[in-house]
Design a protein around this motif. Structure first.
Motif, PDB file in Angstrom:
ATOM      1  N   ASN A 366      48.880 167.869  89.291  1.00  0.00           N
ATOM      2  CA  ASN A 366      49.505 167.580  87.998  1.00  0.00           C
ATOM      3  C   ASN A 366      50.842 166.871  88.104  1.00  0.00           C
ATOM      4  OD1 ASN A 366      48.258 170.501  88.151  1.00  0.00           O
ATOM      5  ND2 ASN A 366      47.732 169.668  86.136  1.00  0.00           N
ATOM      6  N   GLN A 401      50.679 178.076  77.586  1.00  0.00           N
ATOM      7  CA  GLN A 401      49.748 178.465  78.656  1.00  0.00           C
ATOM      8  C   GLN A 401      50.442 179.268  79.750  1.00  0.00           C
ATOM      9  OE1 GLN A 401      46.025 176.709  79.146  1.00  0.00           O
ATOM     10  NE2 GLN A 401      46.903 174.656  79.212  1.00  0.00           N
ATOM     11  N   TRP A 405      48.760 182.932  80.283  1.00  0.00           N
ATOM     12  CA  TRP A 405      47.971 183.211  81.479  1.00  0.00           C
ATOM     13  C   TRP A 405      48.682 184.165  82.439  1.00  0.00           C
ATOM     14  CZ3 TRP A 405      43.136 182.625  80.980  1.00  0.00           C
ATOM     15  CH2 TRP A 405      42.612 181.577  80.207  1.00  0.00           C
ATOM     16  N   PHE A 421      41.598 179.240  87.946  1.00  0.00           N
ATOM     17  CA  PHE A 421      41.347 178.591  86.660  1.00  0.00           C
ATOM     18  C   PHE A 421      42.260 177.388  86.458  1.00  0.00           C
ATOM     19  CE2 PHE A 421      42.409 178.185  82.108  1.00  0.00           C
ATOM     20  CZ  PHE A 421      41.151 177.801  81.634  1.00  0.00           C
ATOM     21  N   CYS A 422      43.457 177.456  86.976  1.00  0.00           N
ATOM     22  CA  CYS A 422      44.388 176.325  86.898  1.00  0.00           C
ATOM     23  C   CYS A 422      43.757 175.057  87.468  1.00  0.00           C
ATOM     24  CB  CYS A 422      45.671 176.672  87.649  1.00  0.00           C
ATOM     25  SG  CYS A 422      46.755 175.271  88.021  1.00  0.00           S
ATOM     26  N   TRP A 425      40.818 173.753  85.333  1.00  0.00           N
ATOM     27  CA  TRP A 425      41.331 173.009  84.177  1.00  0.00           C
ATOM     28  C   TRP A 425      41.572 171.542  84.542  1.00  0.00           C
ATOM     29  CZ3 TRP A 425      43.062 174.295  79.089  1.00  0.00           C
ATOM     30  CH2 TRP A 425      43.894 173.347  78.487  1.00  0.00           C
ATOM     31  N   CYS A 426      42.120 171.308  85.718  1.00  0.00           N
ATOM     32  CA  CYS A 426      42.518 169.952  86.118  1.00  0.00           C
ATOM     33  C   CYS A 426      41.327 169.058  86.468  1.00  0.00           C
ATOM     34  CB  CYS A 426      43.456 170.018  87.323  1.00  0.00           C
ATOM     35  SG  CYS A 426      45.010 170.864  87.013  1.00  0.00           S
ATOM     36  N   MET A 451      47.231 166.746  78.391  1.00  0.00           N
ATOM     37  CA  MET A 451      46.461 167.917  78.809  1.00  0.00           C
ATOM     38  C   MET A 451      46.741 168.283  80.270  1.00  0.00           C
ATOM     39  SD  MET A 451      44.649 169.009  76.216  1.00  0.00           S
ATOM     40  CE  MET A 451      43.217 169.877  76.854  1.00  0.00           C
ATOM     41  N   TYR A 455      49.057 171.891  81.659  1.00  0.00           N
ATOM     42  CA  TYR A 455      48.048 172.727  82.319  1.00  0.00           C
ATOM     43  C   TYR A 455      48.510 174.181  82.451  1.00  0.00           C
ATOM     44  CZ  TYR A 455      50.830 172.598  86.651  1.00  0.00           C
ATOM     45  OH  TYR A 455      51.824 172.748  87.598  1.00  0.00           O
ATOM     46  N   PRO A 456      47.602 175.114  82.781  1.00  0.00           N
ATOM     47  CA  PRO A 456      47.985 176.517  83.003  1.00  0.00           C
ATOM     48  C   PRO A 456      48.886 176.630  84.236  1.00  0.00           C
ATOM     49  CG  PRO A 456      45.619 176.332  82.641  1.00  0.00           C
ATOM     50  CD  PRO A 456      46.136 174.941  82.845  1.00  0.00           C
TER      51      PRO A 456
END
Length: 571
Positions: A366, A401, A405, A421-422, A425-426, A451, A455-456
């Motif tokens: 990210n 987020q 989270w 999960f992070c 998401w990506c 987005m 991210y988380p």
């Protein structure tokens, strides 16, 4: 009000700690926790005359440790005599849930809130380079994208190099002294950025800023650990990094106004940005010198009041709840330097290495998008002020987020699942960004970027795991620094993935990011399996011991921190 050693009834009419610390006959206590702490599990011999309610909900909470009102705890887990809170240590102290919750709210108001304000100051001076990019910084200093990348690399290398030395200094002087010194130092450098005239001066100020700011984050984490239990720390760290993200939102509005000063006194807008925001940070740093108390039992001063912030009763609760949660926090006092031998022991703690290695890569997918968000928006045709305002939705999403989270990770007691999960998401977002046609709508590219930036963010979870799995002040101090060094090293890698010859779509860079997502997902699963197996092996050995053998182990073992058989890793 009841004295420290007396039973205190809760609202249901029974003593909370009498339920929490039930003890029967001649049974022994060890520490009990599902993960991330020592395991105090009551184990009765066949001859015990009464029973212990091992199903008590309080004993099943992750990270919780129950301590009996007996000499066992005092003998095996008593803090050292020089521990700053030793005069408030009482293994028989009892309190209600209501009292503890009220105290935690007071700590949040006095300690956590101000930690967030200090982090705001850090990120204001560390991150305003992004707003400066949206104006004429590159043109005024005759720089290109590669020059900017080199400057950011210099900053991250300097930041990384200062992490561990800063932590060692902080442990010797105390975070309450060292943190304000850091803040005033970097604010001076931040103001000096307004006088940059060339790429060389850009490199020099980036280096000095990194040196002065390096170590601030682990210093504050160590400081917060003096006040909060292991299970309470993650959500407070999410507030901490929430302040980091709020800084982007607030600084975007500040930049929108300050950059309008372009031309005033012959200066570009970015010069005013650096000097004004640096001056604000200096004020916060000076105030911090007088505001920060050394520890929960050392809050009295002419500035904070001659009686301090907390009553004797509150100090007793604070000290004993922290020591019961993690007796390792009583192994050193808050002005005790870490010797070379302790430093070496912490560095070679192989059980911490998986977290350090994950710190090298988890945030890379990210970071390039976040670093280049303003430049990307400018290339899409937005002007300076539209660009700064369009970044705000990403930071709002990030903030929501982050807190959500982090809370979920503790609620479900499964931290690496959220970390995984992070990356999940990506993955689809990066794939979409890679295959998006060059002539696609600018709003489609903007949405994907937002987005990815929002991210988380699981940094607070991993920082808390690092602190939790350390098991001692020594390893917590060094481990927090090393983990953050790895994160800064990942920023060095990140700042060189998007290259000048790959813009504006950065196809090659996005392929690298996709490969790193695949690696992260595999490695995260491997770390969780590793800690599960480590805990299972220790539980097998621990359960095989009878009460006398456990007592003998606790009395004679040379194992320390997370190497003890009664320690369980968080995962």
């Amino acid at each position: 009000m009841a004295n420290a050693g007396e039973p205190v009834p809760d609202e249901k009419g029974s003593s909370f700690t009498s339920r929490l610390f039930r003890r029967a006959g001649n049974s022994s206590w060890t520490k009990s926790s599902n993960d991330g702490a020592f395991a105090f599990q009551p184990k009765l011999s066949q001859s015990s005359s009464s029973d212990i309610d091992v199903e008590d909900e309080q004993l099943k909470q992750p990270g919780h440790q129950a301590v009996s009102a007996s000499q066992d705890f005092d003998q095996y887990y008593r803090p050292i005599d020089t521990y700053e809170g030793i005069h408030r240590f009482d293994p028989k102290a009892q309190w209600t849930e209501k009292e503890e919750k009220k105290l935690i709210r007071k700590l949040d108001y006095r300690i956590c809130t101000y930690a967030c304000i200090m982090f705001f100051a850090l990120q204001l001076d560390r991150g305003n380079i992004s707003q400066a990019l949206s104006e004429t910084l590159l043109q005024d200093l005759n720089m290109n994208t590669n020059n900017y990348n080199y400057g950011m690399t210099i900053f991250y290398v300097s930041f990384l190099a200062a992490e561990l030395p800063s932590q060692l200094i902080s442990k010797k002087l105390g975070p309450d002294n060292w943190i304000p010194i850091q803040m005033v130092s970097w604010s001076i450098v931040a103001c000096c950025q307004s006088r940059m005239t060339s790429v060389t001066s850009f490199y020099v100020t980036r280096c000095l800023l990194g040196i002065c700011e390096g170590g601030f984050i682990p210093d504050v984490i160590l400081y917060l650990s003096y006040f909060y239990k292991s299970k309470e720390l993650p959500i407070r760290l999410s507030f901490f990094w929430g302040a980091y993200e709020m800084t982007f939102i607030i600084s975007a509005f500040l930049a929108t106004g300050i950059l309008h000063l372009r031309g005033y006194n012959g200066w570009s807008g970015w010069r005013w940005l650096f000097v004004l925001e640096g001056a604000l940070t200096a004020c916060i740093g000076i105030f911090s010198w007088f505001y920060l108390p050394p520890s929960p039992t050392q809050t009295a001063s002419w500035f904070r009041g001659k009686d301090g912030w907390f009553s004797e009763r509150e100090e007793i609760i604070m000290v004993n709840r922290i020591i019961r949660d993690d007796p390792g926090k009583g192994d050193m006092h808050n002005r005790q330097a870490i010797s070379f031998s302790r430093l070496w022991e912490a560095l070679k703690d192989y059980d911490m290495w998986p977290i350090y290695l994950l710190g090298l890569t988890w945030g890379i997918p990210n970071t390039p998008i976040a670093n280049y968000l303003t430049l990307t928006l400018r290339s899409l045709g937005f002007d300076t002020f539209e660009t700064n305002l369009l970044t705000i939705p990403a930071y709002v999403l990030f903030l929501v987020q982050l807190i959500f989270w982090t809370w979920v990770s503790e609620k479900v007691n499964n931290r690496f699942l959220i970390v995984l999960f992070c990356q999940v998401w990506c993955l689809p977002l990066l794939i979409a960004l890679e295959i998006l046609p060059a002539n696609a709508s600018q709003w489609a590219r903007y949405t994907l970027s937002i987005m990815l930036v929002g991210y988380p963010y699981i940094h607070a979870i991993l920082v808390a795991i690092t602190s939790r799995n350390a098991g001692s002040v020594r390893t917590r101090t060094v481990g927090s620094a090393i983990y953050n060094m790895c994160v800064q090293a990942s920023n060095i890698i990140s700042s060189n993935i998007y290259r000048d010859n790959d813009k504006p779509l950065y196809r090659n860079g996005n392929k690298v990011l996709l490969a790193l997502v695949a690696w992260n997902m595999t490695f995260i699963v491997g770390i969780k399996v590793y800690y599960i197996l480590r805990n299972r092996h220790r539980e097998k050995l621990w359960s095989a011991m009878n009460d006398d053998e456990k007592k003998h182990y606790l009395a004679t073992t040379e194992d320390k921190g997370n190497k003890r058989l009664d320690f369980r890793f968080a995962h």
